[in-house]
Enzyme design. Structure first.
Site, PDB file in Angstrom:
ATOM      1  N   LYS A   1       0.814  -1.218   0.000  1.00  0.00           N
ATOM      2  CA  LYS A   1       0.000   0.000   0.000  1.00  0.00           C
ATOM      3  C   LYS A   1       0.850   1.272   0.000  1.00  0.00           C
ATOM      4  O   LYS A   1       0.467   2.253  -0.630  1.00  0.00           O
ATOM      5  CB  LYS A   1      -1.051  -0.006   1.110  1.00  0.00           C
TER       6      LYS A   1
ATOM      7  N   ARG B   1      -6.869   2.435  10.984  1.00  0.00           N
ATOM      8  CA  ARG B   1      -6.505   1.033  11.221  1.00  0.00           C
ATOM      9  C   ARG B   1      -7.429   0.383  12.239  1.00  0.00           C
ATOM     10  O   ARG B   1      -7.280  -0.802  12.528  1.00  0.00           O
ATOM     11  CB  ARG B   1      -5.077   0.961  11.742  1.00  0.00           C
TER      12      ARG B   1
ATOM     13  N   ARG C   1      12.177  -7.689   3.283  1.00  0.00           N
ATOM     14  CA  ARG C   1      12.096  -6.284   2.870  1.00  0.00           C
ATOM     15  C   ARG C   1      13.235  -5.432   3.440  1.00  0.00           C
ATOM     16  O   ARG C   1      13.522  -5.481   4.632  1.00  0.00           O
ATOM     17  CB  ARG C   1      10.745  -5.725   3.325  1.00  0.00           C
TER      18      ARG C   1
ATOM     19  N   ARG D   1      13.640  -2.577   8.468  1.00  0.00           N
ATOM     20  CA  ARG D   1      12.851  -1.979   9.540  1.00  0.00           C
ATOM     21  C   ARG D   1      12.836  -2.933  10.727  1.00  0.00           C
ATOM     22  O   ARG D   1      12.635  -4.128  10.546  1.00  0.00           O
ATOM     23  CB  ARG D   1      11.412  -1.748   9.052  1.00  0.00           C
TER      24      ARG D   1
ATOM     25  N   ARG E   1       2.437  -8.206  13.690  1.00  0.00           N
ATOM     26  CA  ARG E   1       1.764  -7.132  12.949  1.00  0.00           C
ATOM     27  C   ARG E   1       0.633  -7.699  12.084  1.00  0.00           C
ATOM     28  O   ARG E   1      -0.420  -7.084  11.953  1.00  0.00           O
ATOM     29  CB  ARG E   1       2.769  -6.387  12.067  1.00  0.00           C
TER      30      ARG E   1
END
Ligand code: AMP
Length: 217
Positions: free
Chosen positions: A13, A86, A123, A156, A167
């Site tokens: 996103k 959220r 990532r 991250r 998460r």
């Protein structure tokens, strides 16, 4: 025009919000980026956000709502909200702040859980321009360096396997119900997210009836 992007961590996103902002001239506002910026600056907000982010948990509603609503108040151009709302409470606060019409479109980028986990744990992100890479599927030309700006790449802290799993759990419990919330309001746009970045962007623009030159059809 107010667009929100819904989707699990790793659904793409952020990338799609960035591309959509480039094409349409709308402002891209990422609540996660605002928290990471605050953390870098060492502010009280940053310290508070860090204590939740590093555990893979959501920052409390009152803190997020205040931060985002202050940012969008009085914005003349359109806004693309990435990562907000959220929770149901955040969605209701946003509707209230925007008046009776609420958001124009809620785009939901759908990706399977297996694929999400794969994407998050590989990532790496550019410290300077935030461009994302994936060690397996889209590695940088030079290890540890961004192709676009030569910035340092980093993982991250919340993308480690354990935090990424947390998460995702939080997403499916607290955020996924928003898909129904916006469906009932007739605002939902569903996008299949397991395609190339380019194909997802194309789909998204088509479903928003937006042309590449920034005009609607
Ligand atoms: P993101 O970059 O969107 O994946 O967000 C990173 C982290 O920031 C999340 O895991 C949360 O800890 C926090 N965060 C970002 N947006 C929100 C939000 N709307 N509500 C609560 N926490 C958020």
């Amino acid at each position: 025009m107010r667009i929100i992007l819904l989707g699990a961590p790793g659904s793409g996103k952020g990338t799609q919000a960035e591309r959509l902002a480039d094409t349409t001239g709308m402002t891209h506002l990422s609540s996660g980026d605002l928290f990471r910026q605050a953390e870098k600056e060492g502010t009280e907000l940053g310290k508070l956000a860090k204590s939740y982010m590093e555990k893979g948990l959501l920052v409390p509603d009152d803190v997020v709502i205040k931060m985002v609503l202050e940012r969008i108040a009085g914005k003349e151009v359109g806004v693309i909200l990435d990562g907000f709302p959220r929770t149901l409470e955040q969605a209701e606060s946003l509707d209230e702040a925007l008046g009776k019409d609420g958001v124009d479109k809620a785009i939901h980028i759908e990706v399977s859980q297996d694929e999400l986990l794969k994407r998050l744990s590989g990532r790496w992100i550019c410290r300077q321009c935030q461009k994302p890479y994936h060690l397996v599927t889209s590695p940088p030309k030079m290890t540890g360096r961004c192709d676009s700006c030569s910035g340092d790449l980093y993982q991250r802290p919340d993308d480690t396997m354990e935090t990424a799993m947390k998460r995702l759990e939080v997403y499916f419990k607290q955020t996924a119900p928003l898909v129904d919330y916006y469906r009932k309001k007739g605002k939902l746009v569903q996008i299949e997210g397991e395609k190339t970045i380019e194909a997802v962007s194309k789909d998204l623009l088509a479903k928003l009836h937006w042309r590449r030159d920034g005009h609607t059809r």
